[in-house]
Structure formats: structure tokens, C-alpha cells
Motif scaffolding. Structure first.
Motif, PDB file in Angstrom:
ATOM      1  N   GLY A 145      18.076  15.141  10.350  1.00 60.99           N
ATOM      2  CA  GLY A 145      17.705  14.800   8.978  1.00 60.99           C
ATOM      3  C   GLY A 145      18.530  13.610   8.518  1.00 60.99           C
ATOM      4  O   GLY A 145      19.232  12.969   9.311  1.00 60.99           O
ATOM      5  N   THR A 146      18.439  13.323   7.227  1.00 56.57           N
ATOM      6  CA  THR A 146      19.140  12.165   6.669  1.00 56.57           C
ATOM      7  C   THR A 146      20.642  12.229   6.928  1.00 56.57           C
ATOM      8  O   THR A 146      21.269  11.231   7.300  1.00 56.57           O
ATOM      9  CB  THR A 146      18.881  12.108   5.150  1.00 56.57           C
ATOM     10  OG1 THR A 146      17.466  12.076   4.941  1.00 56.57           O
ATOM     11  CG2 THR A 146      19.502  10.879   4.522  1.00 56.57           C
ATOM     12  N   THR A 147      21.224  13.400   6.732  1.00 62.40           N
ATOM     13  CA  THR A 147      22.676  13.541   6.899  1.00 62.40           C
ATOM     14  C   THR A 147      23.080  13.151   8.312  1.00 62.40           C
ATOM     15  O   THR A 147      24.003  12.346   8.515  1.00 62.40           O
ATOM     16  CB  THR A 147      23.109  14.997   6.613  1.00 62.40           C
ATOM     17  OG1 THR A 147      22.672  15.340   5.307  1.00 62.40           O
ATOM     18  CG2 THR A 147      24.613  15.170   6.727  1.00 62.40           C
ATOM     19  N   SER A 226      17.771   7.789  -6.312  1.00 64.29           N
ATOM     20  CA  SER A 226      18.862   8.737  -6.565  1.00 64.29           C
ATOM     21  C   SER A 226      18.317  10.150  -6.689  1.00 64.29           C
ATOM     22  O   SER A 226      17.397  10.394  -7.478  1.00 64.29           O
ATOM     23  CB  SER A 226      19.579   8.343  -7.861  1.00 64.29           C
ATOM     24  OG  SER A 226      20.161   9.495  -8.454  1.00 64.29           O
ATOM     25  N   ASN A 227      18.920  11.070  -5.944  1.00 62.01           N
ATOM     26  CA  ASN A 227      18.433  12.454  -6.017  1.00 62.01           C
ATOM     27  C   ASN A 227      18.845  13.131  -7.313  1.00 62.01           C
ATOM     28  O   ASN A 227      18.211  14.081  -7.739  1.00 62.01           O
ATOM     29  CB  ASN A 227      18.952  13.277  -4.829  1.00 62.01           C
ATOM     30  CG  ASN A 227      20.427  13.546  -4.935  1.00 62.01           C
ATOM     31  OD1 ASN A 227      21.221  12.635  -5.156  1.00 62.01           O
ATOM     32  ND2 ASN A 227      20.828  14.798  -4.796  1.00 62.01           N
ATOM     33  N   ALA A 228      19.894  12.631  -7.973  1.00 63.44           N
ATOM     34  CA  ALA A 228      20.370  13.277  -9.198  1.00 63.44           C
ATOM     35  C   ALA A 228      19.688  12.715 -10.441  1.00 63.44           C
ATOM     36  O   ALA A 228      19.463  13.432 -11.405  1.00 63.44           O
ATOM     37  CB  ALA A 228      21.880  13.126  -9.322  1.00 63.44           C
ATOM     38  N   PHE A 274      15.391   9.100   6.793  1.00 61.35           N
ATOM     39  CA  PHE A 274      14.771  10.110   5.928  1.00 61.35           C
ATOM     40  C   PHE A 274      14.676  11.451   6.644  1.00 61.35           C
ATOM     41  O   PHE A 274      14.866  11.532   7.857  1.00 61.35           O
ATOM     42  CB  PHE A 274      13.407   9.654   5.388  1.00 61.35           C
ATOM     43  CG  PHE A 274      12.306   9.523   6.417  1.00 61.35           C
ATOM     44  CD1 PHE A 274      12.071   8.329   7.073  1.00 61.35           C
ATOM     45  CD2 PHE A 274      11.478  10.607   6.705  1.00 61.35           C
ATOM     46  CE1 PHE A 274      11.050   8.207   8.009  1.00 61.35           C
ATOM     47  CE2 PHE A 274      10.442  10.498   7.639  1.00 61.35           C
ATOM     48  CZ  PHE A 274      10.240   9.287   8.286  1.00 61.35           C
ATOM     49  N   SER A 275      14.404  12.489   5.844  1.00 65.89           N
ATOM     50  CA  SER A 275      14.335  13.869   6.357  1.00 65.89           C
ATOM     51  C   SER A 275      12.899  14.356   6.331  1.00 65.89           C
ATOM     52  O   SER A 275      12.217  14.236   5.299  1.00 65.89           O
ATOM     53  CB  SER A 275      15.154  14.810   5.462  1.00 65.89           C
ATOM     54  OG  SER A 275      16.495  14.419   5.402  1.00 65.89           O
ATOM     55  N   GLY A 276      12.460  14.994   7.418  1.00 66.53           N
ATOM     56  CA  GLY A 276      11.095  15.538   7.464  1.00 66.53           C
ATOM     57  C   GLY A 276      10.841  16.592   6.395  1.00 66.53           C
ATOM     58  O   GLY A 276       9.749  16.661   5.831  1.00 66.53           O
ATOM     59  N   HIS A 277      11.857  17.394   6.093  1.00 65.12           N
ATOM     60  CA  HIS A 277      11.608  18.534   5.185  1.00 65.12           C
ATOM     61  C   HIS A 277      11.381  18.096   3.742  1.00 65.12           C
ATOM     62  O   HIS A 277      10.838  18.858   2.943  1.00 65.12           O
ATOM     63  CB  HIS A 277      12.752  19.552   5.263  1.00 65.12           C
ATOM     64  CG  HIS A 277      14.024  19.110   4.614  1.00 65.12           C
ATOM     65  ND1 HIS A 277      14.388  19.509   3.363  1.00 65.12           N
ATOM     66  CD2 HIS A 277      15.022  18.301   5.051  1.00 65.12           C
ATOM     67  CE1 HIS A 277      15.561  18.965   3.046  1.00 65.12           C
ATOM     68  NE2 HIS A 277      15.958  18.227   4.053  1.00 65.12           N
ATOM     69  N   LYS A 278      11.794  16.865   3.396  1.00 64.89           N
ATOM     70  CA  LYS A 278      11.515  16.376   2.033  1.00 64.89           C
ATOM     71  C   LYS A 278      10.169  15.646   1.990  1.00 64.89           C
ATOM     72  O   LYS A 278       9.757  15.145   0.955  1.00 64.89           O
ATOM     73  CB  LYS A 278      12.646  15.443   1.575  1.00 64.89           C
ATOM     74  CG  LYS A 278      13.990  16.168   1.385  1.00 64.89           C
ATOM     75  CD  LYS A 278      15.017  15.256   0.794  1.00 64.89           C
ATOM     76  CE  LYS A 278      16.444  15.746   0.982  1.00 64.89           C
ATOM     77  NZ  LYS A 278      16.812  16.843   0.078  1.00 64.89           N
TER      78      LYS A 278
HETATM   79  N1  PLP Z   1      20.482  11.526   0.631  1.00 59.46           N
HETATM   80  C1  PLP Z   1      19.838  11.892  -0.476  1.00 59.46           C
HETATM   81  C2  PLP Z   1      19.553  10.861  -1.531  1.00 59.46           C
HETATM   82  C3  PLP Z   1      19.421  13.202  -0.643  1.00 59.46           C
HETATM   83  O1  PLP Z   1      18.788  13.574  -1.753  1.00 59.46           O
HETATM   84  C4  PLP Z   1      19.699  14.160   0.371  1.00 59.46           C
HETATM   85  C5  PLP Z   1      19.324  15.564   0.202  1.00 59.46           C
HETATM   86  O2  PLP Z   1      19.112  16.042  -0.880  1.00 59.46           O
HETATM   87  C6  PLP Z   1      20.358  13.720   1.514  1.00 59.46           C
HETATM   88  C7  PLP Z   1      20.731  12.406   1.616  1.00 59.46           C
HETATM   89  C8  PLP Z   1      20.639  14.660   2.640  1.00 59.46           C
HETATM   90  O3  PLP Z   1      19.430  15.075   3.209  1.00 59.46           O
HETATM   91  P1  PLP Z   1      19.412  16.224   4.305  1.00 59.46           P
HETATM   92  O4  PLP Z   1      20.101  17.412   3.673  1.00 59.46           O
HETATM   93  O5  PLP Z   1      17.969  16.463   4.551  1.00 59.46           O
HETATM   94  O6  PLP Z   1      20.143  15.732   5.486  1.00 59.46           O
END
Ligand code: PLP
Length: 454
Positions: A145-147, A226-228, A274-278
């Protein structure tokens, strides 16, 4: 109210056609916010006739089995899409088909199932490349995933070139996944992290960003959305500024890939993750896009099977990218599942998804802002999916659990983005985040609960 609207959708007041980020082949969406729009009641009645592109919303919703779930006797409303998205049955069925008919390791073994699983895996790589506008499927590395993707780039590409006092540029908007990996390599190498500030709307202050850049800049890693706060950042401008100092850029697409068309070639990103689950796909699978020359220059950070062309006890010869970064057995089934998710959203059309979600976001934002004591956190001129807020006199936990009792799933917490929330003097917010299967009616049910609360 107009103040808020002006902050959130300035193009409605100044129709200068300000071009945004995220691919160059489409224009930002401009929707009227002037009272000429349908009233909520009329729109609510029309939810069942809504379409996203050519696809009826009712048909889309029927594709997602979990959206018919009841929670404590109430229909589930899934507004936690920034955390993870729900899966259409096309994705679920793809996983079943893989395990029922194709399961095998890839690239090894000369038998029919190895060929099937390899085809499935490589077809998904090609779909991911096409989805984000990469020049070649070999520029796509599968990761969890992204991380994991950001950690891979930090360890494989950036760390080997860092010297003490070199600088890595981030922004205040970053998720912890785009902060911690850089701190880890900065600590090991003596490099420094520089952080671009944001204004009170949650937008990067561009002159400050430009001021951070210098000959010491070695890399920049920047959120696309931004996720927040939901802020969409002007990635094209940021990337070109960093490039002018000879440094490369990673774009964290965790929150953008599901909400807008992406074209890594047009934006000239060096890396995009990017992450597949999102993106309506399975957990445990994601993508690092890297320009071919940069992937070739990077060192693998995990060794093992699959990534080698020859091994003796004295030395190892690596495969070319992407195999060089895919040590061990990959997540083959979930890669196939992610391919099905990409097929699904492509059929509906990313521009259609973006347009529909923008209507929902605009409506939700306007109605939320009418609730007494409610403060929206993140009022940038370009936003996607996220409506973060706090309400005076009510803890985020209280709001989250009142919504949860009504079957409405939102996130209440720090969203793994403590620095940006602290920039607004907060330790957490309530964060509804929408996807293209959500409805105006669902937003209305959230608003009803919030109005009862205050
Ligand atoms: N970066 C952003 C902006 C995110 O919102 C997230 C997850 O919420 C991540 C990175 C990490 O993604 P993942 O947990 O799928 O690795």
C-alpha cells in the motif's frame, strides 16, 4: 456564509478559470453555489434517479453488497471512505475466481496455472499503469500500500544519495506515512526535513514552499490530497518548482487516486504511490509508480526470490525493475482484485466520479456550515471527499458515537495527521469522507443527527 463559500469555492466568485492539479487533460469543475441549485427535498427525492456518468446510482449501490448492511437495525451509511472504501462484487468475485481457477505462484513453474496467475498479475500491472498514465507497466511496482510504497522509495532511492545537511521537503498536510519514513532516513544520514506551511484554509502557502527550495533540496514528498482536510494541492506547480532545483518528487496519491483522473506523465511526478483498498480494491495491495531511470538507479531494499537473475554465495545479480523491488511471493490475488477495481471505476469514468462527488461535497459543506457552533477544518478552494469539522461544546467522540448509533460511519480522531490538526489547534476532528456510491439522502441523515445534537 458567503465568506465560507468564497473561501471554499473562490472560482464561483472569480471565474478566471484557475487551473488546478492532478493531470492536465481536464478542467476543474465549477458548480454554481448561488441558490439556483435544487433544494434538498427535491434533490433527495431525485436520489434514486441520479446517475454517475451513464450509470444509475441505484445500480452502482447494488454492486456494493455491504451498502445493504443494517447496523443496529439502521441502514449502514459509509462515510469513512478516506480510511478505506467498500468493494463492489466485481472485485469480490475476481478474488473468488482467482482462488477457484488460477491460484499459483507467478513467474515460476511451467504449468497452466502459473501462466494464468502470471497473466492475472501482469494484466493488473498494465491496468494500474494505464490508470495513472504511466509510460510503461514496468514502471509499476506492487507493494502492500501507500505506506510500504513511501518506505520503499525512502530506503531504495533517497537514502543512498543523502549526505548530512541535505534536505527533504514535506508539507504540513502530510499523513504520518509521509512523515515517519523520511524522519527515519534523515536520522540515519544527518539529512534535514523542511516543512512547507499552510494558510488558515489548509492550502500550501506557495511563496513559503518556493523559499524552502535550494541546492540542498534532494527530494520532496508531497500529498496530492490531504486526508485530514481534503485540500487538493497544486502538484504540477510544486513538482516543477522542485525539479528546477534538480531534485525528484514523490506524490502521495492515497487520497487522490479514487477521486480524480490521475496522469503521472502530465504532472511529471517522479514517483506516485497509492493503495488499492482506498480505490475499491482489496487491502494489502498498492502501487509505486517510478520513472524508469529512477527505478533503475534505486537499490532494492529487500532481497529474496523473484528479484534476482543469478545468485552465487559471492554476489547476486538483480532483475530489472519492477521485479528488482518485488522480493518473495507477491500479493497476486489482491493485485488481480485491484485490477478489477480499476476496471470498475474506469467504466464509470473518473471524471464522472469527480463531478458527482464534487456535488455531494459542495452540498454537504454548505449544509454543515449552517449548523450552529460547527467549524469546518479545511476550507481550501480545491477539495476532494473530506469534510472535517468540530462542534463547539461537543467532543469528537460524542459526535462520532451519536452518528454511529444512527448507522453512520465517520472517523473521529487524528486521522494519522497530527501535525496538520495541531496547526489548527486541534487534536482531532470528525471526518465524514464521501465516495461516488454515497447519496444526498445519506448526507441529509448525517445533518439530521448533528442538528439534533446541537
Ligand atoms: N497517505 C495518505 C494521504 C493517507 O490518507 C493514507 C491512509 O489513510 C496513507 C498515506 C497510508 O495509506 P495505507 O494505510 O493504505 O498505506
Amino acid at each position: 456564509m458567503e465568506e465560507l463559500a468564497r473561501g471554499f469555492f473562490p472560482e464561483l466568485f472569480n471565474r478566471s478559470g484557475n487551473k488546478g492539479s492532478g493531470g492536465s487533460s481536464y478542467s476543474p469543475i465549477v458548480l454554481p453555489l448561488d441558490g439556483r441549485r435544487e433544494e434538498p427535498a427535491r434533490r433527495k427525492a431525485a436520489d434514486s434517479d441520479k446517475r454517475v456518468g451513464n450509470e444509475p446510482l441505484s445500480k452502482i449501490r447494488a454492486d456494493f453488497p455491504i451498502l445493504s448492511e443494517m447496523v443496529d437495525g439502521k441502514p449502514l451509511v459509509w462515510f469513512d471512505n478516506a480510511a478505506t472504501t467498500q468493494k463492489p462484487k466485481q472485485v469480490i468475485d475476481r478474488l473468488t475466481t482467482y482462488y477457484e481457477r488460477e491460484n499459483s505462484n507467478v513467474h515460476r513453474g511451467a504449468h497452466a496455472l502459473a501462466a494464468r496467475s502470471t497473466d492475472a498479475y501482469e494484466a493488473s500491472r498494465a491496468k494500474a499503469a494505464d490508470f495513472i498514465g504511466a509510460a510503461d507497466p514496468d514502471e509499476i511496482v506492487f507493494v502492500r500500500g501507500t505506506t510500504e510504497g513511501i518506505n520503499l522509495v525512502a530506503q531504495s532511492y533517497v537514502k543512498p544519495m543523502l549526505k548530512p545537511s541535505d534536505e527533504i521537503i514535506l508539507t504540513y498536510l502530510e499523513h504520518h506515512a509521509n512523515i515517519v519514513p523520511w524522519q527515519m532516513i534523515a536520522q540515519e544520514t544527518g539529512a534535514l526535513i523542511r516543512v512547507a506551511p499552510v494558510d488558515d484554509a489548509g492550502q500550501i502557502i506557495l511563496p513559503e514552499f518556493h523559499k524552502l527550495l535550494s541546492s540542498r533540496t534532494k527530494f520532496a514528498s508531497l500529498a496530492h490530497v490531504s486526508n485530514a482536510l481534503g485540500t487538493i494541492t497544486p502538484v504540477e506547480e510544486l513538482i516543477s518548482a522542485v525539479h528546477s532545483f534538480g531534485a525528484a518528487v514523490l506524490i502521495d496519491g492515497a487520497q487522490s487516486a479514487a477521486h480524480m483522473p490521475i496522469n503521472v506523465s502530465a504532472m511529471d511526478a517522479d514517483f506516485f504511490v497509492f493503495s488499492g483498498h482506498k480505490l475499491y480494491g482489496p487491502t494489502g495491495i498498492g502501487v509505486v509508480y517510478g520513472k524508469q531511470a529512477l527505478l533503475e538507479a534505486a537499490k532494492p531494499y529487500q532481497g529474496g526470490g523473484n528479484m534476482i537473475s543469478d545468485v552465487t554465495f559471492g554476489r547476486t545479480l538483480y532483475h530489472n525493475p519492477p521485479a528488482k523491488f518485488e522480493a518473495g511471493t507477491g500479493n497476486i490475488a489482491d493485485a488481480a482484485g485491484m485490477g478489477a477495481a480499476i476496471d470498475y471505476v474506469k467504466r464509470i469514468g473518473m471524471q464522472n466520479i469527480e463531478a458527482y462527488e464534487h456535488e455531494l461535497l459542495e452540498y454537504g459543506t454548505r449544509e454543515l456550515s449552517k449548523i450552529p457552533g460547527l467549524r469546518l477544518i479545511g476550507t481550501a478552494s480545491r477539495k476532494a471527499s473530506v469534510m472535517s469539522f468540530v462542534i463547539e461544546g461537543h467532543s469528537i467522540e460524542e459526535i462520532g458515537s451519536r452518528l454511529s448509533e444512527a448507522g453512520i460511519a465517520v472517523r473521529a480522531g487524528h486521522h494519522c495527521a497530527q501535525p496538520i490538526l495541531r496547526r489548527f489547534g486541534l487534536e482531532g476532528t470528525v471526518r465524514p469522507s464521501i465516495a461516488f456510491y454515497n447519496t444526498f439522502e445519506e448526507i441529509d441523515s448525517m445533518l439530521r443527527i448533528l442538528r439534533q445534537l446541537v
